[in-house]
Write a protein that holds these residues in place. Structure first.
Motif, PDB file in Angstrom:
ATOM      1  N   VAL A  18       0.890  -1.085  -0.052  1.00 16.20           N
ATOM      2  CA  VAL A  18       0.070   0.030  -0.030  1.00 16.20           C
ATOM      3  C   VAL A  18       0.843   1.148  -0.065  1.00 16.20           C
ATOM      4  O   VAL A  18       0.759   2.212  -0.696  1.00 16.20           O
ATOM      5  CB  VAL A  18      -1.006   0.238   1.072  1.00 16.20           C
ATOM      6  N   ALA A  19       1.745   1.235   0.950  1.00 14.77           N
ATOM      7  CA  ALA A  19       2.715   2.401   0.893  1.00 14.77           C
ATOM      8  C   ALA A  19       3.556   2.646  -0.348  1.00 14.77           C
ATOM      9  O   ALA A  19       3.814   3.563  -0.686  1.00 14.77           O
ATOM     10  CB  ALA A  19       3.864   2.162   2.035  1.00 14.77           C
ATOM     11  N   ALA A  20       3.802   1.541  -0.947  1.00 17.91           N
ATOM     12  CA  ALA A  20       4.757   1.478  -2.375  1.00 17.91           C
ATOM     13  C   ALA A  20       3.751   2.092  -3.512  1.00 17.91           C
ATOM     14  O   ALA A  20       4.278   3.105  -4.112  1.00 17.91           O
ATOM     15  CB  ALA A  20       5.258   0.187  -2.828  1.00 17.91           C
ATOM     16  N   ILE A  21       2.557   1.716  -3.517  1.00 14.72           N
ATOM     17  CA  ILE A  21       1.487   2.357  -4.331  1.00 14.72           C
ATOM     18  C   ILE A  21       1.343   3.923  -4.238  1.00 14.72           C
ATOM     19  O   ILE A  21       1.414   4.694  -4.864  1.00 14.72           O
ATOM     20  CB  ILE A  21       0.168   1.599  -4.336  1.00 14.72           C
ATOM     21  N   ALA A  22       1.223   4.199  -3.019  1.00 14.65           N
ATOM     22  CA  ALA A  22       1.213   5.647  -2.390  1.00 14.65           C
ATOM     23  C   ALA A  22       2.525   6.584  -2.671  1.00 14.65           C
ATOM     24  O   ALA A  22       2.284   7.783  -2.727  1.00 14.65           O
ATOM     25  CB  ALA A  22       0.576   5.805  -0.990  1.00 14.65           C
ATOM     26  N   SER A  23       3.767   5.907  -2.759  1.00 11.13           N
ATOM     27  CA  SER A  23       4.929   6.421  -2.825  1.00 11.13           C
ATOM     28  C   SER A  23       5.236   7.242  -4.056  1.00 11.13           C
ATOM     29  O   SER A  23       6.157   8.036  -4.404  1.00 11.13           O
ATOM     30  CB  SER A  23       6.020   5.636  -2.557  1.00 11.13           C
ATOM     31  N   ARG A  24       4.228   7.072  -5.029  1.00  8.58           N
ATOM     32  CA  ARG A  24       4.590   7.829  -6.276  1.00  8.58           C
ATOM     33  C   ARG A  24       3.391   8.839  -6.766  1.00  8.58           C
ATOM     34  O   ARG A  24       2.706   8.478  -7.560  1.00  8.58           O
ATOM     35  CB  ARG A  24       4.879   6.832  -7.426  1.00  8.58           C
ATOM     36  N   PRO A  25       3.183   9.763  -5.795  1.00  6.11           N
ATOM     37  CA  PRO A  25       2.188  10.488  -6.095  1.00  6.11           C
ATOM     38  C   PRO A  25       2.430  11.738  -7.246  1.00  6.11           C
ATOM     39  O   PRO A  25       3.681  11.741  -7.759  1.00  6.11           O
ATOM     40  CB  PRO A  25       2.091  11.626  -4.932  1.00  6.11           C
ATOM     41  N   ARG A  26       1.328  12.108  -8.049  1.00  3.84           N
ATOM     42  CA  ARG A  26       1.596  12.882  -9.341  1.00  3.84           C
ATOM     43  C   ARG A  26       2.086  14.192  -8.690  1.00  3.84           C
ATOM     44  O   ARG A  26       3.084  14.799  -9.264  1.00  3.84           O
ATOM     45  CB  ARG A  26       0.242  13.036 -10.092  1.00  3.84           C
ATOM     46  N   ASP A  27       1.663  14.816  -7.472  1.00  2.00           N
ATOM     47  CA  ASP A  27       2.025  16.133  -7.201  1.00  2.00           C
ATOM     48  C   ASP A  27       2.551  15.935  -5.532  1.00  2.00           C
ATOM     49  O   ASP A  27       3.500  15.443  -5.254  1.00  2.00           O
ATOM     50  CB  ASP A  27       1.101  17.132  -7.347  1.00  2.00           C
ATOM     51  N   ASP A  28       1.310  16.392  -4.797  1.00  2.90           N
ATOM     52  CA  ASP A  28       1.529  16.037  -3.350  1.00  2.90           C
ATOM     53  C   ASP A  28       1.204  14.588  -2.899  1.00  2.90           C
ATOM     54  O   ASP A  28       0.575  14.188  -3.636  1.00  2.90           O
ATOM     55  CB  ASP A  28       0.526  17.093  -2.567  1.00  2.90           C
TER      56      ASP A  28
END
Length: 153
Positions: A36-46
């Motif tokens: 889950v953290a890995a997926i969220a680790s690539r935000p487009r901006d913030d």
């Protein structure tokens, strides 16, 4: 020959009974917090803030993908976007990692680098708020596994 025929009939009965006893609905998997953290680790901006995630195994996309992994999983993750809105993103994970054991969460070992595992956004929320590149995994919002993961709680 008779023994082989009897063994085949018994095996068929066992498979049918298992299917009948299976609860209705998709086989939902928990998702490991590190994934889950890995997926969220690539935000487009913030950064985005994950809320919860579930997954289902996709058994059909493998034959349609140009670069095939051993397994594919559709992951639905609720998250809070930088603007404060709550969203439901859907990503597909292609991986050569071992299939999760019974009741174990879906996880990958090693980096999600496009070699041993890859993540690709499927729906608009995933594309809008995260920056995962496409790898030509032909999955859309109308595929069975995408519809199934929406039923997971």
């Amino acid at each position: 020959m008779l023994v082989v025929a009897i063994a085949a009939v018994v095996a068929l009965v066992v498979v049918v009974v298992q299917e009948v006893r299976r609860p209705p609905g998709p086989d939902c998997l928990q998702v490991d917090p590190a994934l889950v953290a890995a997926i969220a680790s690539r935000p487009r901006d913030d950064p985005i803030r994950p809320i919860a995630a579930r997954a289902v195994r996709d058994r059909w996309v493998k034959g349609r993908a140009s670069f095939t992994y051993e397994d594919y999983y559709v992951i639905a993750m609720g998250f809070v976007a930088p603007d404060g809105s709550t969203n439901q993103g859907i990503w597909v994970l292609g991986t050569d990692a071992d299939e999760p054991e019974h009741d174990a969460p879906l996880a990958v070992s090693g980096p999600i680098d496009g070699m041993n595992s890859t993540v690709e956004p499927v729906n608009d929320a995933a594309r809008r708020w995260t920056n995962w590149p496409g790898h030509d995994i032909p999955l859309t919002g109308q595929d069975r596994s995408v519809l199934d993961v929406g039923q997971c709680r």
